[in-house]
Design a protein around this motif. Structure first.
Motif, PDB file in Angstrom:
ATOM      1  N   THR A 263       0.967  -1.184   0.329  1.00 25.65           N
ATOM      2  CA  THR A 263       0.058   0.018   0.075  1.00 25.65           C
ATOM      3  C   THR A 263       0.524   1.434   0.026  1.00 25.65           C
ATOM      4  O   THR A 263       0.367   1.841  -0.875  1.00 25.65           O
ATOM      5  N   TYR A 264       2.082   1.442   0.620  1.00 29.89           N
ATOM      6  CA  TYR A 264       2.437   2.405   0.931  1.00 29.89           C
ATOM      7  C   TYR A 264       3.624   2.748  -0.967  1.00 29.89           C
ATOM      8  O   TYR A 264       3.638   3.579  -0.406  1.00 29.89           O
TER       9      TYR A 264
ATOM     10  N   PHE B 295       9.710  -5.106  -3.849  1.00 28.44           N
ATOM     11  CA  PHE B 295      10.327  -5.649  -4.657  1.00 28.44           C
ATOM     12  C   PHE B 295      11.872  -6.210  -3.108  1.00 28.44           C
ATOM     13  O   PHE B 295      11.926  -7.647  -2.918  1.00 28.44           O
ATOM     14  N   THR B 296      12.468  -5.306  -2.501  1.00 28.65           N
ATOM     15  CA  THR B 296      12.907  -5.405  -1.449  1.00 28.65           C
ATOM     16  C   THR B 296      11.948  -6.092  -0.349  1.00 28.65           C
ATOM     17  O   THR B 296      13.569  -7.316   0.112  1.00 28.65           O
ATOM     18  N   PHE B 297      11.161  -5.979  -0.045  1.00 30.83           N
ATOM     19  CA  PHE B 297      10.415  -6.923   0.763  1.00 30.83           C
ATOM     20  C   PHE B 297      10.327  -8.143   0.782  1.00 30.83           C
ATOM     21  O   PHE B 297      10.550  -8.944   1.644  1.00 30.83           O
ATOM     22  N   ALA B 298      10.281  -7.584  -0.506  1.00 35.46           N
ATOM     23  CA  ALA B 298       9.768  -9.680  -0.631  1.00 35.46           C
ATOM     24  C   ALA B 298      11.055 -10.225  -0.686  1.00 35.46           C
ATOM     25  O   ALA B 298      11.292 -11.543  -0.113  1.00 35.46           O
TER      26      ALA B 298
ATOM     27  N   ILE C 230       2.965   5.879  -2.713  1.00 32.51           N
ATOM     28  CA  ILE C 230       4.707   6.983  -2.965  1.00 32.51           C
ATOM     29  C   ILE C 230       5.199   6.787  -4.503  1.00 32.51           C
ATOM     30  O   ILE C 230       6.192   7.128  -4.628  1.00 32.51           O
ATOM     31  N   GLN C 231       4.369   5.647  -5.120  1.00 30.04           N
ATOM     32  CA  GLN C 231       5.145   5.120  -6.254  1.00 30.04           C
ATOM     33  C   GLN C 231       6.580   4.544  -6.408  1.00 30.04           C
ATOM     34  O   GLN C 231       7.242   5.262  -7.372  1.00 30.04           O
ATOM     35  N   ALA C 232       7.333   3.597  -5.550  1.00 28.41           N
ATOM     36  CA  ALA C 232       8.207   3.344  -5.253  1.00 28.41           C
ATOM     37  C   ALA C 232       8.147   2.438  -5.007  1.00 28.41           C
ATOM     38  O   ALA C 232       8.535   1.427  -3.910  1.00 28.41           O
ATOM     39  N   TYR C 233       8.260   1.748  -5.637  1.00 25.91           N
ATOM     40  CA  TYR C 233       8.266   0.228  -6.104  1.00 25.91           C
ATOM     41  C   TYR C 233       8.983  -1.079  -5.444  1.00 25.91           C
ATOM     42  O   TYR C 233       8.486  -2.397  -5.717  1.00 25.91           O
TER      43      TYR C 233
END
Length: 592
Positions: free
Chosen positions: A229-230, A241-244, A234-237
Motif C-alpha cells: 500500500t505504501y 521488491f526489497t521486502f519480498a 508513493i510510487q516507489a515499487y
C-alpha cells in the motif's frame, strides 16, 4: 436375461451418449471463444504499447484476458462433465455386455492376495470369478472392502439381515449407484491414497509450531499489505521488491520442513476434490435404513474436509509457479500453507481410516445391489436361528447363465449332517458343491442367491478341492492334501459351526488306502460341529449311511449312455451312483 433391466441400461447409455455429444459441441464452441478473446487480448495489448498506453486499449486488453480466463475455466468444467459422461456410458455398456453373457470390464480381483481354502477352490477371485461378477467398485477402498466381504463372510445373523435390507434399498437407486461408481472411477488415487491414510511422519513440521514461525505467520502478511500500500501510494515499487527479498531470506530456515509437508500432499488437488465429490454424493442421497444412515454420519465431515484441503493445495502449489517470489516473499504463503496443513491434519487424520472404509463399504453394498438388479429372479435367503442347517429349493450355480443352469433341491442339517455325493466323471458332483459354497458366500454377504427359496445358518466355509505339489517345500500332491485336511480339522475345534466341502478326498493314494482313510475321516467329521458334503467316486463308502443312520445320507449324479452318445441330466438324486463312463469316454477319444 431380463429384458426390462436390459432396457434400463440401454436407455441410460443412449442418454449419456447424447449428453456427451452436446457437451462436445459446447466444448468446441468454447475453444473458438477462447481463441477469439485471446486474439483480442493480444491485439489490444499491441495497440496499447503502440499508442504508449493512451486511450482505452490497455483496459480492453485486460477485459479480453479476463474473459479468456473465464472460458478456460469453463473448458475445464466441460471436460470434467465429458469425462463423467464417458464413465457412465462405460458403466451401462458393461452391464449390457454382462446381461448378454459377456465378461465385465472391471477388475476381477486377481491382484488380491489369494489365501488357501475356499477362495481358491470356489473360484472366488480372478477372471470370471465371484468377485469379477460382483465388482462394481471404482476406488481402492471399494475393491478392498469387496474382497474382504467375499473372503471373510459375515457370521452375525443380524448383520446379514441388515446388509440384505441395505442391498434391497440401494438396488432401487440406479442413478445414485452409477453416479458414485463413475465418480470413483475418475479417482486417480493409486499413488496418493496410501500416503494420505498413513499420515505425516512423526515430528514432521513440528518446528513450525514454535517461535518465531507462529508469530511471523500473521505479522509478516500484514506487513506485506502495508508495504504494498505504501509503495503504491508513493510510487516507489522498489520497496515491494526489497521486502519480498527479505521475506524469502526470513523463510529460508523453514524451507526444509515446509517442503517435507508439501511433498506429502503435492499435486493432489484433483484427488482431494474428487474424494470430496464422492463423500458429498453419499451424504446428500436420501437413505432410509439405519445402517446406511449411520454410514452417512460417519463421513459427514469428509466432503468439507477434503474440499478445504483441495483449496489449500491450490495455494500451496503456487510455490512451484512463477508467482512464488511474490506470494512467499510478501506473505510467507509457504509458512501459512504448511501450518494450515498441520492444523488440518491434526483435526482429521484420525478419521481417515473410518472415512475410506465407509466409502468402500458403500461401494461394496452398491455392487451387491447391482447384482440384485441384474438377477431379479434370485432370492434373499432367510437367516434361520437354532440348529445349523441349510435348505434350498431350485438351487443353481450363481455364476452360470440362469437360462442354462440346472437347479436342484437341497437340504442338510435338518436330518443328516453329512452327505456323500457319488457319480461318474463330468456328472456334476463338483459343480454342485461349488453351487452350495458360492451361494452360501453370497448369503453371508447379504446378497441374493440363485434359488427359489433358501434358508441357512451362518457357518465358516472349509474346503478341500485342489492341491499341487511343491518342489520348493518338498511337498507331494498327497501330502499337500493331508495338510489341508489337517487345517480343516484344527479349524473345527472352534465353537463356530462350519460347512465342509470335500471333493474326491485322498485321491493321491491307492484305492484301498483311499477308501479306508476317507471312511475314518467321515467318522471324525461326524463328531464335529459341522455340515459336510463329500463328492467321491468311491461308491463303496455308501455303506456308511447304514452304519450311521440319520447322520449320513447318499446322493448321486448319474450319466446315461445311449445310441446318440453320453448324456447327463446334472440332477441330484437319492442313493448311490450306478453309472460309469470312463471306459466309454476313452473309447470315444481313441485312447483304447
Amino acid at each position: 436375461m431380463n429384458e426390462a433391466v436390459l432396457n434400463v441400461y440401454q436407455q441410460r447409455a443412449n442418454e449419456f451418449r447424447s449428453q456427451k455429444e452436446t457437451l462436445g459441441r459446447r466444448l468446441l464452441l468454447n475453444s473458438l471463444l477462447r481463441l477469439v478473446f485471446f486474439v483480442l487480448f493480444g491485439w489490444f495489448l499491441y495497440v496499447a504499447f503502440r499508442e504508449r498506453f493512451s486511450g482505452n486499449a490497455l483496459l480492453y486488453s485486460i477485459g479480453g484476458f479476463i474473459i479468456f480466463l473465464y472460458w478456460v475455466s469453463r473448458a475445464g468444467i466441460l471436460k470434467q462433465k465429458i469425462g463423467f459422461a464417458e464413465k457412465l456410458i462405460l458403466i451401462n455398456d458393461n452391464e449390457i455386455t454382462v446381461l448378454k453373457g459377456g465378461s465385465s470390464c472391471f477388475e476381477d480381483g486377481g491382484t488380491t492376495q489369494i489365501v488357501p481354502g475356499f477362495v481358491t477352490d470356489l473360484n472366488v477371485l480372478g477372471k470370471h470369478s465371484l468377485y469379477h461378477h460382483l465388482n462394481r467398485t471404482g476406488s481402492i477402498s471399494g475393491r478392498k472392502q469387496l474382497a474382504k466381504a467375499i473372503t471373510d463372510p459375515l457370521l452375525s445373523p443380524q448383520q446379514i439381515i441388515d446388509y440384505q435390507a441395505c442391498v434391497k434399498e440401494l438396488s432401487g437407486k440406479t442413478a445414485f449407484r452409477q453416479n458414485l461408481q463413475a465418480q470413483t472411477l475418475l479417482l486417480k488415487e493409486e499413488v496418493g491414497l496410501s500416503q494420505i491414510i498413513t499420515g505425516l511422519p512423526e515430528g514432521a513440521g513440528s518446528g513450525l509450531e514454535k517461535f518465531p514461525w507462529k508469530q511471523l505467520c500473521w505479522i509478516w502478511p500484514i506487513a506485506g499489505v502495508l508495504v504494498i500500500t505504501y509503495a503504491v501510494w508513493i510510487q516507489a515499487y522498489s520497496y515491494i521488491f526489497t521486502f519480498a527479498m527479505l521475506g524469502l531470506l526470513v523463510l529460508s530456515p523453514a524451507l526444509r520442513q515446509v517442503s517435507q509437508l508439501y511433498q506429502h500432499i503435492s499435486r493432489k488437488g484433483y484427488l482431494f476434490t474428487q474424494y470430496a465429490t464422492c463423500f458429498q454424493l453419499i451424504c446428500e442421497e436420501h437413505l432410509v435404513h439405519p445402517v446406511l444412515r449411520e454410514k452417512q454420519q460417519q463421513i459427514a465431515e469428509a466432503a468439507e474436509a477434503f474440499r478445504k484441503l483441495s483449496r489449500l493445495m491450490g495455494v500451496f502449489d503456487l510455490r512451484v509457479s512463477l508467482l512464488t517470489f511474490f506470494v512467499n516473499g510478501l506473505f510467507l504463503s509457504d509458512l501459512l500453507c504448511a501450518r494450515a496443513y498441520l492444523k488440518w491434519n491434526r483435526k482429521y487424520q484420525s478419521s481417515f481410516n473410518k472415512w475410506f472404509d465407509t466409502l468402500g463399504e458403500i461401494e461394496m453394498l452398491s455392487s451387491l445391489a447391482c447384482f440384485h438388479q441384474n438377477h431379479p429372479g434370485f432370492v434373499f435367503p432367510e437367516v434361520a436361528a437354532g440348529n445349523t442347517a441349510i435348505k434350498a429349493t431350485g438351487l443353481g450355480h450363481p455364476l452360470m447363465d440362469t437360462r442354462k443352469a440346472v437347479t436342484n433341491d437341497f437340504s442338510i442339517g435338518t436330518t443328516a449332517r453329512l452327505h456323500l455325493v457319488t457319480g461318474s466323471n463330468m456328472s456334476g458332483k463338483s459343480t454342485f458343491l461349488r453351487s452350495v459354497g458360492l451361494n452360501m458366500l453370497l448369503a453371508q454377504m447379504g446378497a441374493p442367491v440363485f434359488a427359489e427359496r433358501f434358508s441357512f445358518s451362518p457357518v465358516r466355509l472349509l474346503t478341500s478341492f485342489h492341491h499341487i505339489d511343491s518342489l520348493e517345500e518338498s511337498t507331494s500332491y498327497f501330502y499337500a492334501e493331508l495338510k489341508c485336511l489337517q487345517s480343516i480339522m484344527h479349524a473345527l475345534e472352534g465353537q463356530t459351526p462350519a460347512l465342509v466341502l470335500l471333493d474326491e478326498v485322498m485321491r493321491g493314494t491307492n484305492s484301498m488306502d483311499k477308501h479306508d482313510g476317507t471312511a475314518l475321516l467321515i467318522k471324525k467329521l461326524l463328531q464335529k460341529n459341522c455340515l459336510t458334503l463329500i463328492a467321491t467316486h468311491d461308491t463303496e463308502l455308501g455303506i456308511l449311511a447304514e452304519q450311521y443312520p440319520g447322520q449320513v445320507e447318499n446322493y448321486c449324479f448319474e450319466s446315461e449312455v445311449t445310441e446318440t452318445g453320453l448324456h447327463f441330466d446334472f440332477t441330484r438324486k437319492a442313493g448311490i451312483a450306478q453309472s460309469r463312463n470312463a471306459t466309454y469316454l476313452m473309447k470315444q477319444m481313441g485312447i483304447v
